[in-house]
Design a protein around this motif. Structure first.
Motif, short mmCIF file in Angstrom:
data_model
loop_
_atom_site.label_atom_id
_atom_site.label_comp_id
_atom_site.label_asym_id
_atom_site.label_seq_id
_atom_site.Cartn_x
_atom_site.Cartn_y
_atom_site.Cartn_z
N LEU A 50 49.03 6.43 13.09
CA LEU A 50 49.16 7.86 12.21
C LEU A 50 48.79 6.45 10.62
N ILE A 51 47.78 7.01 9.68
CA ILE A 51 48.21 7.22 8.04
C ILE A 51 49.45 6.23 8.20
N GLY A 52 49.49 4.65 7.38
CA GLY A 52 50.23 4.27 7.07
C GLY A 52 50.77 3.20 8.06
N ASP A 53 50.95 3.24 8.71
CA ASP A 53 51.12 2.05 10.71
C ASP A 53 50.79 0.96 9.78
N CYS A 54 52.21 0.30 9.62
CA CYS A 54 52.16 -1.08 9.90
C CYS A 54 52.70 -1.87 11.10
N HIS A 55 52.03 -3.29 11.57
CA HIS A 55 52.27 -3.40 12.57
C HIS A 55 52.17 -5.68 11.84
N LEU A 56 53.19 -6.11 12.34
CA LEU A 56 53.08 -7.85 12.47
C LEU A 56 52.59 -8.12 13.67
N VAL A 57 50.94 -9.06 12.93
CA VAL A 57 50.65 -9.47 14.39
C VAL A 57 50.56 -10.55 14.34
N THR A 58 50.84 -10.31 15.78
CA THR A 58 50.91 -11.34 16.29
C THR A 58 49.34 -12.28 17.49
N THR A 59 50.28 -13.88 18.10
CA THR A 59 49.58 -14.50 18.45
C THR A 59 49.40 -14.40 19.99
N PRO A 60 48.64 -14.31 20.61
CA PRO A 60 47.43 -14.44 20.77
C PRO A 60 46.80 -12.92 19.68
N ALA A 61 45.63 -12.75 19.32
CA ALA A 61 45.63 -11.67 18.03
C ALA A 61 43.94 -11.21 19.45
N SER A 62 43.72 -10.09 19.08
CA SER A 62 42.68 -8.97 20.03
C SER A 62 41.90 -8.06 19.17
N GLY A 63 41.14 -8.45 19.57
CA GLY A 63 40.00 -6.35 18.88
C GLY A 63 40.18 -7.08 17.46
N ALA A 64 40.38 -5.55 16.98
CA ALA A 64 40.40 -5.71 15.49
C ALA A 64 41.32 -6.32 14.91
N PHE A 65 42.21 -7.15 15.63
CA PHE A 65 43.59 -8.33 14.75
C PHE A 65 43.17 -9.34 15.40
N SER A 66 41.76 -9.82 15.74
CA SER A 66 41.40 -10.65 16.04
C SER A 66 41.15 -11.50 14.76
N GLY A 67 42.40 -13.01 14.71
CA GLY A 67 42.21 -13.87 13.43
C GLY A 67 42.86 -13.79 12.16
N LYS A 68 44.20 -12.44 12.61
CA LYS A 68 44.65 -12.25 11.50
C LYS A 68 46.26 -12.27 11.96
N ALA A 69 46.57 -13.10 13.31
CA ALA A 69 47.79 -13.85 13.25
C ALA A 69 48.69 -13.52 11.85
N ASP A 70 49.68 -13.01 11.87
CA ASP A 70 51.07 -12.87 10.62
C ASP A 70 50.88 -12.42 9.71
N HIS A 71 49.41 -11.49 9.76
CA HIS A 71 49.04 -10.43 9.20
C HIS A 71 50.04 -9.20 9.16
N VAL A 72 50.71 -8.66 7.92
CA VAL A 72 50.23 -7.46 8.30
C VAL A 72 49.29 -6.37 8.40
N ALA A 73 48.98 -6.10 9.50
CA ALA A 73 48.37 -4.56 9.78
C ALA A 73 48.51 -3.65 9.27
N GLU A 74 47.72 -2.63 8.46
CA GLU A 74 47.79 -1.30 7.88
C GLU A 74 46.22 -0.66 8.36
N TRP A 75 46.36 0.81 8.49
CA TRP A 75 46.07 1.35 9.46
C TRP A 75 45.80 2.76 7.96
N THR A 76 44.69 2.36 7.70
CA THR A 76 44.51 3.79 6.85
C THR A 76 43.55 5.06 7.12
N GLY A 77 43.65 5.54 8.18
CA GLY A 77 42.74 6.44 8.79
C GLY A 77 41.83 5.86 8.94
#
Length: 241
Positions: A50-77
């Motif tokens: 959902l718009i505004g959902d946030c997750h903490l990216v862990t290792t190993p990361a895959s798909g759209a999260f690849s290379g973004k470990a430890d980042h906060v991932a936010e879905w904009t819609g």
């Protein structure tokens, strides 16, 4: 300087056209990172966000999260936006019911928010040491004894079991709190009047299977009443695979 130092909020330049675009982008980023709410820790982009959902990216990361470990991932819609971690950033992690803090050594659990169980420490391999206060209420007491089945968890180290008589117990002159094999381990001759209580502290006792707490009637069988029971214990979990 085109953005702020810590949260990287975009700054409006002198004589900039369409200032509202930069201003709104800064507000959106601030809305995400101030009182940050993380749904989960995960290395895989969740389905149907959902718009505004946030997750903490862990290792190993895959798909759209690849290379973004430890980042906060936010879905904009439309896509995922990634916010780099800032030392000192505090977030509520909903999946664990804890606060997490970004330190120089990475993300660290701050602890449970007065939950029934809380992790006190975690090893690099995922092993944890925690404390728990596990509670239940036994009502409509009847017979020579009643039990709170499995209230003491498997592999717990028990420090005590406390009790409070919620409604007056009938049929018995007093009661003992303990285990099937140790009748009064956590207290003997306990009061049957409403409001009576006991903090049954003991030396640390290891339990190797889920175990019932037993209330045994003295001077007659239970015919009524209710007692709240709380187990106070340490819990250990093994390292991750």
């Amino acid at each position: 300087m085109s953005e702020t130092v810590r949260l990287r909020l975009p700054l409006i330049a002198a004589a900039q056209a369409q200032k509202h675009v930069t201003h709104n982008e800064a507000l959106a980023r601030l809305d995400t990172l101030a009182h940050l709410h993380l749904l989960t820790r995960t290395g895989t982009p969740p389905g149907a966000p959902l718009i505004g959902d946030c997750h903490l990216v862990t290792t190993p990361a895959s798909g759209a999260f690849s290379g973004k470990a430890d980042h906060v991932a936010e879905w904009t819609g439309a896509d995922w936006v990634f916010h780099p971690p800032v030392t000192g950033l505090v977030a509520y992690l909903a999946s664990a019911g804890t606060l997490v803090v970004r330190t120089a050594a990475g993300w660290r659990d701050y602890g449970g928010l007065l939950s029934p169980s809380a992790v006190l420490s975690r090893s690099a391999g995922g092993a944890t040491t925690g404390l728990a206060t596990l509670e239940t209420t036994l009502s409509g007491l009847s017979g020579a004894f009643v039990e709170a089945a499995g209230l003491i968890p498997n592999r717990a180290v028990v420090f005590g079991v406390s009790t409070r008589t919620l409604t007056s117990i009938t049929g018995a002159a007093s009661y003992d709190c303990g285990l099937a094999a140790e009748r009064s381990k956590f207290g003997g001759g306990l009061g049957v009047a409403a409001g009576s209580s006991n903090a049954g502290v003991i030396g640390p006792t290891a339990v190797y299977a889920a175990t019932a707490v037993r209330l045994s009637a003295n001077g007659g069988s239970f015919t009524g009443g209710s007692v709240r029971i709380a187990v106070h214990c340490l819990l250990a979990s093994v390292p991750d695979a």
